[in-house]
Design a protein around this motif. Structure first.
Motif, mmCIF file in Angstrom:
data_model
loop_
_atom_site.group_PDB
_atom_site.id
_atom_site.type_symbol
_atom_site.label_atom_id
_atom_site.label_comp_id
_atom_site.label_asym_id
_atom_site.label_seq_id
_atom_site.Cartn_x
_atom_site.Cartn_y
_atom_site.Cartn_z
ATOM 1 N N GLY A 1 0.837 -1.194 0.000
ATOM 2 C CA GLY A 1 0.000 0.000 0.000
ATOM 3 C C GLY A 1 0.866 1.235 0.000
ATOM 4 N N SER A 2 0.263 2.341 -0.342
ATOM 5 C CA SER A 2 1.000 3.602 -0.396
ATOM 6 C C SER A 2 1.204 4.162 1.000
ATOM 7 C CB SER A 2 0.230 4.617 -1.248
ATOM 8 O OG SER A 2 -1.003 4.947 -0.605
ATOM 9 N N ASP A 3 2.175 5.078 1.111
ATOM 10 C CA ASP A 3 2.391 5.751 2.385
ATOM 11 C C ASP A 3 1.139 6.497 2.821
ATOM 12 O OD1 ASP A 3 4.876 4.860 2.983
ATOM 13 O OD2 ASP A 3 5.928 6.730 2.585
ATOM 14 N N ALA A 4 0.443 7.095 1.847
ATOM 15 C CA ALA A 4 -0.777 7.843 2.175
ATOM 16 C C ALA A 4 -1.828 6.918 2.805
ATOM 17 C CB ALA A 4 -1.332 8.522 0.930
ATOM 18 N N HIS A 5 -1.922 5.697 2.282
ATOM 19 C CA HIS A 5 -2.895 4.746 2.807
ATOM 20 C C HIS A 5 -2.556 4.359 4.244
ATOM 21 C CE1 HIS A 5 -5.728 1.371 2.892
ATOM 22 N NE2 HIS A 5 -4.749 0.669 3.437
#
Length: 557
Positions: A437-441
């Motif tokens: 997953g992305s850092d934002a997630h």
């Protein structure tokens, strides 16, 4: 409470929340949110560690403990310097060098996923309950003193803390801790000055009087499994507790993982080793000064105003009889104290102790009657310092002290919530549900987890407030789990141990602590740490030496 005091409290809350908002600007990834991009200087980490320890429980519960029991509680911390030195040469370089987010992440590299998950789960249970207890401390003050509903008080403490922790992450928490330590220590020294100023006798005479009741006795060299505060329980049980807390509890590990280097991480821990015991002694001395203040001024028969009102209303005749006896006992103690301050020799001190025993005997009866009338725990040690501050100290000081209590509570709660969110996201959500997953997630997941644990802690707070001395409650919660968790990390540093030994050993350790805790409740909770660590290590070592499932993993994995 005067409006000036409320202004002081409001200004403090606004400053902390605005600082949390300001520090959200640089938080764009999970390393920044959970570990401040590993960029904090050692002194900020050290102050953050101390602020996390110096909770509202300490300001309220420990001062009350000092007032009723004296200085012997400081023995609880005798193992702290030993633990800090040991951690500096063992777990700190291990965990900081591994570049992990949580202490338990290292256990999967060393053993296996189930050992990591079980250990992290035990941390979540212990720290989640402790966070609730920390919220309970200032909530008890507001509820009892102002007559507000406890649930509203819990929301007043918990919600602002959740806001700045959710938004700013560990960097906002750490730098807020630095400011909060200044507020807390300043309030403590101001309280000492005011109490000494208000004593009607010289300080040395006052402490001679306190010494007659045993309140200045620091060392107890008796060896007993049932006595909590002795030299041996502090050195042995306390060392195991401190090793567990600072070496394996994510709320503390996360601090030194955020330091710039291993050396700075070590320096931050040594700050606590040098300053924690003197600071704790100062807080206990404040408790003794509170006892002395009430020796020369009328002391409440019941410090909890709600319990006092309920007993007066439900049993007016019994209350009047207790109050008359208590007033007479107070007058006798006051006169005996004044005699002891002017007449040298042991006889006046013996007479004072006799009168003090009479006061405490009547108060014990009143506490029992209040417990029966209210159906709640009658121990009102948590209300002693708030009553003093709000009833007797100069204008503005109540606001400063309440701000200090909020500072202490918020610093500890924020650290707990941030560490609970880190373990939840890294050890469970990312490990088992969403590996990619992305850092934002994951940043959003961390914020959601922080909010969820904050709500859980607020629910626990409404129960913890009824359990007696809150400083003991939080340490009982921790001691149930800490020793067993420490045992797993000790096994991790032994090259011949393997995964099955660690997992079975952990279960055996928790089972042993549960058996002692529920089967032999007279055994002091400090010894639970020793029992858990020893059982885990012995069982794990025996199984590892016996071979079987899993070969020993590399300690450098």
């Amino acid at each position: 409470m005067h409006w000036i005091n409320w202004v002081i409290v409001a200004v403090y809350l606004v400053v902390v929340i605005l600082d949390g908002l300001r520090r959200t600007r640089g938080t764009r990834n999970i390393e920044g949110y959970f570990l401040a991009s590993r960029s904090l200087p050692w002194w900020a980490v050290g102050l953050s560690v101390m602020a996390t320890q110096l909770s509202a429980i300490t300001l309220i519960g420990t001062t009350g403990q000092g007032a009723t029991d004296g200085l012997r509680f400081v023995q609880f911390y005798f193992g702290l310097p030993i633990a800090m030195v040991l951690l500096g040469v063992t777990l700190v370089p291990f965990l900081h060098g591994a570049k992990v987010y949580t202490a338990y992440e290292y256990l999967e590299r060393r053993f296996d996923p189930k050992t990591r998950s079980l250990t992290s789960l035990l941390f979540l249970l212990s720290r989640g309950m402790s966070a609730g207890t920390i919220i309970a401390a200032p909530s008890v003050v507001l509820s009892a003193i102002f007559g507000w509903d406890l649930a509203w008080c819990v929301l007043l403490i918990g919600v602002p803390t959740i806001i700045y922790t959710v938004l700013g992450g560990v960097e906002a928490v750490a730098w807020a801790d630095v400011k909060q330590m200044v507020v807390i220590v300043g309030a403590l020294f101001a309280l000492v000055a005011v109490l000494i100023w208000r004593l009607p006798v010289p300080v040395d005479d006052a402490f001679r009087i306190a010494g007659a009741t045993g309140r200045l006795k620091v060392f107890d060299f008796s060896f007993s499994l049932t006595e909590t505060y002795t030299f041996w329980s502090g050195i042995l049980g306390g060392t195991f507790l401190m090793l567990s807390y600072f070496g394996t509890d994510q709320s503390q590990v996360q601090r030194y993982l955020a330091a710039r280097s291993v050396d700075e991480a070590r320096s931050s821990l040594l700050m606590s080793a040098y300053w924690k015991i003197p600071l704790q002694a100062l807080i206990l001395i404040i408790g003794v000064l509170v006892f002395l203040f009430y020796t020369f001024s009328p002391a409440p028969m019941l410090y909890n105003p709600r319990h006092d009102a309920q007993l007066r209303e439900q049993q007016p005749a019994a209350y009047a009889e207790l109050e008359a006896r208590y007033t007479a006992a107070l007058a006798g103690r006051d006169q005996a104290a004044r005699d002891a301050s002017t007449i040298r020799g042991s006889a006046p001190l013996v007479a004072f102790k006799t009168q003090n025993d009479a006061v405490e005997s009547v108060r014990k009866e009143a506490l029992a009657a209040a417990a029966k009338a209210t159906g709640e725990s009658s121990r009102d040690v948590n209300y002693i310092i708030p009553r003093l501050v709000l009833d007797h100290l100069p204008l503005g000081f109540a606001g400063v002290f309440l701000a200090a209590v909020l500072a202490a509570a918020m610093s500890s709660i924020a650290a707990e919530l941030n560490s609970l969110a880190t373990a939840s996201v890294v050890d469970f959500y990312q490990r088992w549900y969403r590996p990619e997953g992305s850092d934002a997630h994951f940043l959003m997941a961390g914020r959601v987890a922080t909010a969820i644990w904050g709500m859980f802690a607020m629910v626990v707070a409404t129960y913890a407030a009824t359990l007696g001395s809150l400083i003991e409650v939080v340490n009982r919660f921790g001691s149930f789990f800490y020793g067993s968790i420490l045992g797993v990390f000790l096994l991790a540093m032994w090259k011949r141990s393997h995964a099955r030994g660690a997992f079975v050993g952990l279960i055996a350790g928790m089972s042993a602590v549960a058996a002692v805790s529920f089967g032999m409740p007279e055994v002091s909770f400090l010894w639970h740490n020793v029992i858990g660590a020893v059982v885990v290590f012995v069982v794990g070592a025996v199984l590892s030496l016996g071979g079987g499932a899993g070969s020993p993993a590399s300690a450098d994995a």
